[in-house]
Scaffold this active site. Structure first.
Site, short mmCIF file in Angstrom:
data_model
loop_
_atom_site.label_atom_id
_atom_site.label_comp_id
_atom_site.label_asym_id
_atom_site.label_seq_id
_atom_site.Cartn_x
_atom_site.Cartn_y
_atom_site.Cartn_z
N ILE A 68 -65.91 49.98 2.79
CA ILE A 68 -67.18 50.53 3.26
C ILE A 68 -67.85 49.42 4.05
O ILE A 68 -67.98 48.29 3.58
CB ILE A 68 -68.07 51.02 2.09
N SER A 69 -68.25 49.71 5.28
CA SER A 69 -68.83 48.69 6.14
C SER A 69 -70.15 48.18 5.58
O SER A 69 -70.83 48.87 4.82
CB SER A 69 -69.08 49.26 7.54
N SER A 70 -70.51 46.97 5.95
CA SER A 70 -71.79 46.40 5.53
C SER A 70 -72.94 47.24 6.07
O SER A 70 -72.81 47.89 7.12
CB SER A 70 -71.91 44.96 6.03
#
EC number: 2.1.1.77
Length: 222
Positions: A68-70
């Site tokens: 999950i991207s930042s």
């Protein structure tokens, strides 16, 4: 319907507010994007063991070798897609649904979101999660994202959440006039890029250095 990981539900609103404040300090200026990210409970999209870290500005692992991207990357890419509000986002295509957090944020800023995921079991979990949250303007598809979704027509915005060396022509053909595509491009060195579909053709702009998992062809069913 109430959906939360035990022990963090009461603090999630407060931590979301802090996350939004941090994003604003880091240069995310679009208040529509910030409001969307403040609304979506990010801790519901990560593994329970990592839920206490959900609002840190880091990418976190999910299943099947994906991440999950930042929050900053989610905010930056969504802000670029909106282009200061000048891009009317009636219909968005997302390539790489993953855990569905970016998808849920997009659903708050667009009328319809079409999202493609190649990993079947991951998509099944994400579908359940989005349904439990009552997000109904998302159309999920288990398919190879490299070909896009031509049967759905043209898109005002296209977002790719995995790095690709070059954008296939078939994806450019699905971007409406005046539309914008946001994606990471490269190999060992990766950069966030945008492509605008203008009356003079497709115009590419290279922006921030980033790090994403690579896009892969085909589908996985189990």
């Amino acid at each position: 319907m109430s959906v939360r990981h035990s022990g963090i539900g009461m603090t999630s609103l407060r931590t979301r507010v802090r996350m939004v404040e941090r994003l604003r300090e880091q240069g995310i200026k679009d208040e529509v994007v910030l409001a969307a990210m403040g609304f979506i409970p990010r801790h519901l999209f990560v593994e329970a063991a990592l839920a206490s870290r959900a609002y840190e500005d880091v990418a976190l692992p999910i299943n099947y070798g994906q991440t999950i991207s930042s929050p900053w990357i989610v905010g930056r890419m969504t802000e670029l897609l909106r282009n200061g509000g000048s891009n009317s986002l009636r219909k968005i295509l997302e390539i790489g649904t993953g855990c569905g957090y970016q998808t849920a944020v997009l659903a708050k800023i667009a009328s319809e979101v079409y999202s493609i995921e190649r990993i079947g079991p991951l998509l099944t979990r994400t579908r359940i999660r989005l349904r439990e949250l009552g997000i109904l303007n998302i159309h999920l598809k288990h398919a190879d994202g490299m070909r896009g979704l031509p049967e759905a027509g043209l898109f005002d915005g296209i977002m790719m959440t995995a790095v690709i060396p070059e954008i296939p022509e078939t994806l450019l053909e699905q971007l409406a006039m005046g539309g914008r595509m946001v994606f990471p491009k490269g190999n060992r060195k990766q950069y966030l890029c945008v492509i605008d579909h203008t009356t003079e053709g497709f115009v590419e702009t290279i922006l921030d250095e980033v790090m994403f998992v690579p896009i892969l062809p085909g589908t996985i069913n189990r």
